[in-house]
Write an enzyme that holds these catalytic residues in place. Structure first.
Site, PDB file in Angstrom:
ATOM      1  N   HIS A  89       0.998  -1.326   0.160  1.00 46.63           N
ATOM      2  CA  HIS A  89       0.129  -0.115   0.068  1.00 46.63           C
ATOM      3  C   HIS A  89       1.009   1.207  -0.024  1.00 46.63           C
ATOM      4  O   HIS A  89       2.028   1.257   0.419  1.00 46.63           O
ATOM      5  CB  HIS A  89      -0.903   0.056   1.114  1.00 46.63           C
ATOM      6  CG  HIS A  89       0.050  -0.147   2.631  1.00 46.63           C
ATOM      7  ND1 HIS A  89       0.294   1.165   3.011  1.00 46.63           N
ATOM      8  CD2 HIS A  89       0.363  -1.055   3.241  1.00 46.63           C
ATOM      9  CE1 HIS A  89       1.061   0.628   4.031  1.00 46.63           C
ATOM     10  NE2 HIS A  89       0.990  -0.518   4.251  1.00 46.63           N
ATOM     11  N   ARG A 103      -5.884   0.774   4.077  1.00 47.87           N
ATOM     12  CA  ARG A 103      -4.680   1.354   3.349  1.00 47.87           C
ATOM     13  C   ARG A 103      -4.212   0.570   2.008  1.00 47.87           C
ATOM     14  O   ARG A 103      -4.184   0.912   1.076  1.00 47.87           O
ATOM     15  CB  ARG A 103      -3.542   1.150   4.348  1.00 47.87           C
ATOM     16  CG  ARG A 103      -3.087   0.359   5.234  1.00 47.87           C
ATOM     17  CD  ARG A 103      -1.956   0.718   6.069  1.00 47.87           C
ATOM     18  NE  ARG A 103      -1.404  -0.510   6.867  1.00 47.87           N
ATOM     19  CZ  ARG A 103      -1.973  -1.325   7.847  1.00 47.87           C
ATOM     20  NH1 ARG A 103      -2.995  -1.015   8.279  1.00 47.87           N
ATOM     21  NH2 ARG A 103      -1.151  -2.111   8.447  1.00 47.87           N
ATOM     22  N   GLU A 108      -1.269  -7.051   7.255  1.00 48.02           N
ATOM     23  CA  GLU A 108      -0.260  -6.842   7.939  1.00 48.02           C
ATOM     24  C   GLU A 108      -0.032  -7.687   9.024  1.00 48.02           C
ATOM     25  O   GLU A 108      -0.657  -8.228   9.573  1.00 48.02           O
ATOM     26  CB  GLU A 108       0.127  -5.439   8.424  1.00 48.02           C
ATOM     27  CG  GLU A 108       1.399  -4.938   8.903  1.00 48.02           C
ATOM     28  CD  GLU A 108       2.700  -5.078   8.037  1.00 48.02           C
ATOM     29  OE1 GLU A 108       3.057  -6.459   8.114  1.00 48.02           O
ATOM     30  OE2 GLU A 108       2.992  -4.406   7.454  1.00 48.02           O
ATOM     31  N   HIS A 121       0.930  -5.802   2.314  1.00 45.85           N
ATOM     32  CA  HIS A 121       1.567  -4.699   3.312  1.00 45.85           C
ATOM     33  C   HIS A 121       2.927  -5.455   3.463  1.00 45.85           C
ATOM     34  O   HIS A 121       3.441  -6.628   2.994  1.00 45.85           O
ATOM     35  CB  HIS A 121       0.933  -5.322   4.656  1.00 45.85           C
ATOM     36  CG  HIS A 121      -0.308  -4.951   4.780  1.00 45.85           C
ATOM     37  ND1 HIS A 121      -0.951  -3.829   5.164  1.00 45.85           N
ATOM     38  CD2 HIS A 121      -1.612  -5.546   4.329  1.00 45.85           C
ATOM     39  CE1 HIS A 121      -2.375  -3.536   5.141  1.00 45.85           C
ATOM     40  NE2 HIS A 121      -2.603  -4.556   4.422  1.00 45.85           N
TER      41      HIS A 121
HETATM   42  O1  LIG Z   1       3.854  -0.689  11.451  1.00 48.88           O
HETATM   43  C1  LIG Z   1       3.784  -1.772  10.875  1.00 48.88           C
HETATM   44  O2  LIG Z   1       2.611  -2.174  10.346  1.00 48.88           O
HETATM   45  C2  LIG Z   1       4.794  -2.022   9.643  1.00 48.88           C
HETATM   46  C3  LIG Z   1       4.549  -1.681   8.357  1.00 48.88           C
HETATM   47  O3  LIG Z   1       4.015  -0.190   8.227  1.00 48.88           O
HETATM   48  O4  LIG Z   1       5.927  -1.618  10.125  1.00 48.88           O
HETATM   49  P1  LIG Z   1       7.214  -2.121   9.934  1.00 48.88           P
HETATM   50  O5  LIG Z   1       8.045  -1.490   8.798  1.00 48.88           O
HETATM   51  O6  LIG Z   1       8.090  -1.927  11.153  1.00 48.88           O
HETATM   52  O7  LIG Z   1       7.292  -3.576   9.876  1.00 48.88           O
END
Ligand SMILES: O=C(O)[C@@H](CO)OP(=O)(O)O
Length: 235
Positions: free
Chosen positions: A12, A63, A90, A185
């Site tokens: 996203h 998102r 995610e 994600h």
């Molecule tokens: O906060 C989150 O859910 C992820 C993606 O945005 O972050 P990170 O890059 O720390 O895995």
């Protein structure tokens, strides 16, 4: 006719919490202004390559869904069958959800935060009790009992729910030469890349997925990935 079948993966566009540098996970945060522009730009890059998709898949989080909408609009394929699934969500960031990443690093150290964010099996501290970051009562997750609902996920656990989806739903379609768009994600795409490219635990530690940048995977007749590359303005 090309003998490769292509899958386009897209993280996203920037979300409001990416912008604020906060852990997001399963919190349903929308795109930032920049994220909307990134999504439109991704659509333009995909459109320039002349992709005509057979199916699109995304997560249950807006998102990713809104990024997909921008792309489908740009490529004029709003009619495309779309399936939304929690399997592409995610990774659940547990008790870190909502917290500022810099503040967390000040408290626990950079190394610990890197492990929570990028290692294979380190699990962020679990959510305790019901607070505003707990989405277990959300209507979109009714298939989970409260006991089943994730309270935190390592990348390893994310792989456990992404790969069955890949093998059962996506793989047969690639075998049938269908062209697929997957908008997901950072960590659900890392999970897929670890599996597809056989990355080891050191390699996965350094793998980051940029927001709003289409990633093309090409598969041969026996559905092995033969090449992958990002689309950008140079292509
Ligand atoms: O906060 C989150 O859910 C992820 C993606 O945005 O972050 P990170 O890059 O720390 O895995």
């Amino acid at each position: 006719m090309s003998s490769v079948t292509r899958v386009v993966f897209l993280r996203h566009g920037q979300s409001k919490w990416n912008y604020e540098n906060r852990f997001t996970g399963w919190c349903d945060v929308d795109l930032s202004k920049k994220g909307c522009e990134e999504a439109k730009q991704a659509g333009m890059l995909i459109q320039k390559q002349g992709f005509i998709f057979d199916y699109a898949y995304t997560s249950l989080l807006k998102r990713a869904i809104h990024t997909l909408w921008y792309v489908l609009d740009k490529i004029d394929q709003a009619w495309l069958p779309v399936e939304k699934t929690w399997h592409l969500n995610e990774r659940h960031y547990g008790a870190l959800q909502g917290l500022n990443k810099t503040e967390v690093a000040k408290k626990y150290g950079d190394q610990q935060v890197k492990e929570w964010r990028r290692s294979f099996d380190s699990m962020p501290p679990p959510l305790h009790g019901i607070n505003q970051q707990f989405s277990g009562y959300d209507i979109r997750y009714t298939k989970f009992t409260l006991e089943q609902f994730p309270k935190s996920e390592s990348l390893a656990l994310t792989i456990n729910r992404v790969i069955p989806f890949w093998n059962n739903i996506i793989l047969p379609k690639i075998k049938n030469k269908k062209t697929i768009l997957i908008v997901a994600h950072g960590n659900s795409i890392r999970a897929l890349m670890k599996y597809l490219d056989g990355l080891n635990n050191e390699e996965i530690l350094e793998l980051n997925i940029p927001t709003g940048m289409p990633l093309i995977y090409e598969f041969n007749e026996v559905v092995k990935p033969v090449r992958h590359y990002y689309l950008n303005n140079i292509v």
